[in-house]
Scaffold this motif. Sequence first.
Motif, short mmCIF file in Angstrom:
data_model
loop_
_atom_site.label_atom_id
_atom_site.label_comp_id
_atom_site.label_asym_id
_atom_site.label_seq_id
_atom_site.Cartn_x
_atom_site.Cartn_y
_atom_site.Cartn_z
N SER A 1 -14.79 0.49 0.83
CA SER A 1 -15.74 -0.28 0.89
C SER A 1 -16.53 -1.12 0.17
O SER A 1 -16.95 -2.02 0.03
N ASN A 2 -16.51 -0.38 -1.09
CA ASN A 2 -17.04 -1.03 -2.29
C ASN A 2 -16.22 -1.68 -3.36
O ASN A 2 -16.56 -2.07 -4.29
N THR A 3 -15.05 -2.18 -2.70
CA THR A 3 -14.14 -3.15 -3.71
C THR A 3 -14.66 -4.58 -3.70
O THR A 3 -15.12 -4.95 -2.72
N LYS A 4 -14.29 -5.09 -4.90
CA LYS A 4 -14.55 -6.47 -5.17
C LYS A 4 -13.20 -7.23 -5.02
O LYS A 4 -12.11 -6.69 -5.04
N GLN A 5 -13.35 -8.28 -4.07
CA GLN A 5 -12.10 -9.13 -3.99
C GLN A 5 -12.09 -10.04 -5.47
O GLN A 5 -12.85 -10.55 -6.23
N THR A 6 -10.83 -10.37 -5.74
CA THR A 6 -10.57 -11.18 -6.92
C THR A 6 -9.93 -12.44 -6.47
O THR A 6 -9.15 -12.30 -5.49
N ILE A 7 -10.13 -13.52 -7.16
CA ILE A 7 -9.49 -14.77 -6.66
C ILE A 7 -7.97 -14.97 -7.23
O ILE A 7 -7.21 -15.83 -6.88
N HIS A 8 -7.51 -14.24 -8.25
CA HIS A 8 -6.32 -14.11 -8.80
C HIS A 8 -5.29 -12.93 -8.41
O HIS A 8 -4.13 -13.44 -8.89
N LEU A 9 -5.58 -12.03 -7.85
CA LEU A 9 -4.75 -10.94 -7.32
C LEU A 9 -3.53 -11.54 -6.62
O LEU A 9 -2.27 -11.13 -7.10
N ASN A 10 -3.81 -12.13 -5.52
CA ASN A 10 -2.62 -12.42 -4.72
C ASN A 10 -1.51 -13.52 -5.18
O ASN A 10 -0.43 -13.38 -5.23
N THR A 11 -2.20 -14.43 -6.18
CA THR A 11 -1.24 -15.28 -7.11
C THR A 11 -0.52 -14.39 -7.95
O THR A 11 0.70 -14.63 -8.22
N VAL A 12 -1.04 -13.65 -8.58
CA VAL A 12 -0.34 -12.54 -9.62
C VAL A 12 0.75 -12.08 -8.94
O VAL A 12 1.85 -11.97 -9.41
N ILE A 13 0.59 -11.30 -7.93
CA ILE A 13 1.54 -10.53 -7.02
C ILE A 13 2.56 -11.46 -6.56
O ILE A 13 3.75 -10.87 -6.73
N GLN A 14 2.15 -12.44 -5.98
CA GLN A 14 3.15 -13.63 -5.48
C GLN A 14 4.02 -14.08 -6.46
O GLN A 14 5.25 -14.02 -6.47
N GLU A 15 3.65 -14.21 -7.83
CA GLU A 15 4.46 -15.05 -8.63
C GLU A 15 5.03 -14.07 -9.75
O GLU A 15 5.83 -14.54 -10.38
N TYR A 16 4.66 -12.83 -9.96
CA TYR A 16 5.12 -12.12 -11.12
C TYR A 16 5.67 -10.74 -10.66
O TYR A 16 5.86 -9.90 -11.77
N SER A 17 5.39 -10.37 -9.44
CA SER A 17 5.78 -8.98 -9.35
C SER A 17 7.07 -9.09 -8.25
O SER A 17 7.56 -9.99 -7.98
N GLY A 18 7.73 -7.90 -8.50
CA GLY A 18 9.22 -7.85 -7.83
C GLY A 18 9.09 -6.66 -6.88
O GLY A 18 8.05 -5.92 -6.34
N ASP A 19 10.23 -6.54 -6.29
CA ASP A 19 10.64 -5.37 -5.25
C ASP A 19 10.50 -4.15 -6.10
O ASP A 19 11.01 -3.89 -7.07
N MET A 20 9.76 -3.27 -5.36
CA MET A 20 9.59 -1.89 -6.03
C MET A 20 10.39 -0.50 -5.22
O MET A 20 10.20 0.30 -5.50
N ARG A 21 11.14 -1.06 -4.22
CA ARG A 21 11.92 -0.05 -3.37
C ARG A 21 12.82 0.74 -4.24
O ARG A 21 13.28 0.22 -5.21
#
Length: 124
Positions: A2-22
Amino acid sequence: MSNTKQTIHLNTVIQEYSGDMRGKVVAITGTTTGTGYVAAREIAKKGGEVLLLNRKSPRVQKALSALQSEVPEGKVVDVECDLQSQASVDQAIAYIKQNYQALDVLCNNAAVMALGDYATADGY
């Protein structure tokens, strides 16, 4: 949570720079709130198995429940680990060695602040 802040960059970073962790095992210290919590959540979303390394506190169960709710298909495991106690760290290491062939990522995220200056039980 409930007390988390939203970021405007997180989704972009995850989409563009993260990979499959399976198939990856990721241990993260300090996952009850903040950066550690978000890292655990996002890695679980990407299919990684996340080991939540935290000292024992009521916040641990709250964070674990929230992660299980936010990522119901995710693999998150609570591994008690108090970084102020070498015995606790040794027990966490033994648990990981016994239950996993390898640890792919270790994220040293835990931190404390505004504490008095005192030695741990191990003299540190």
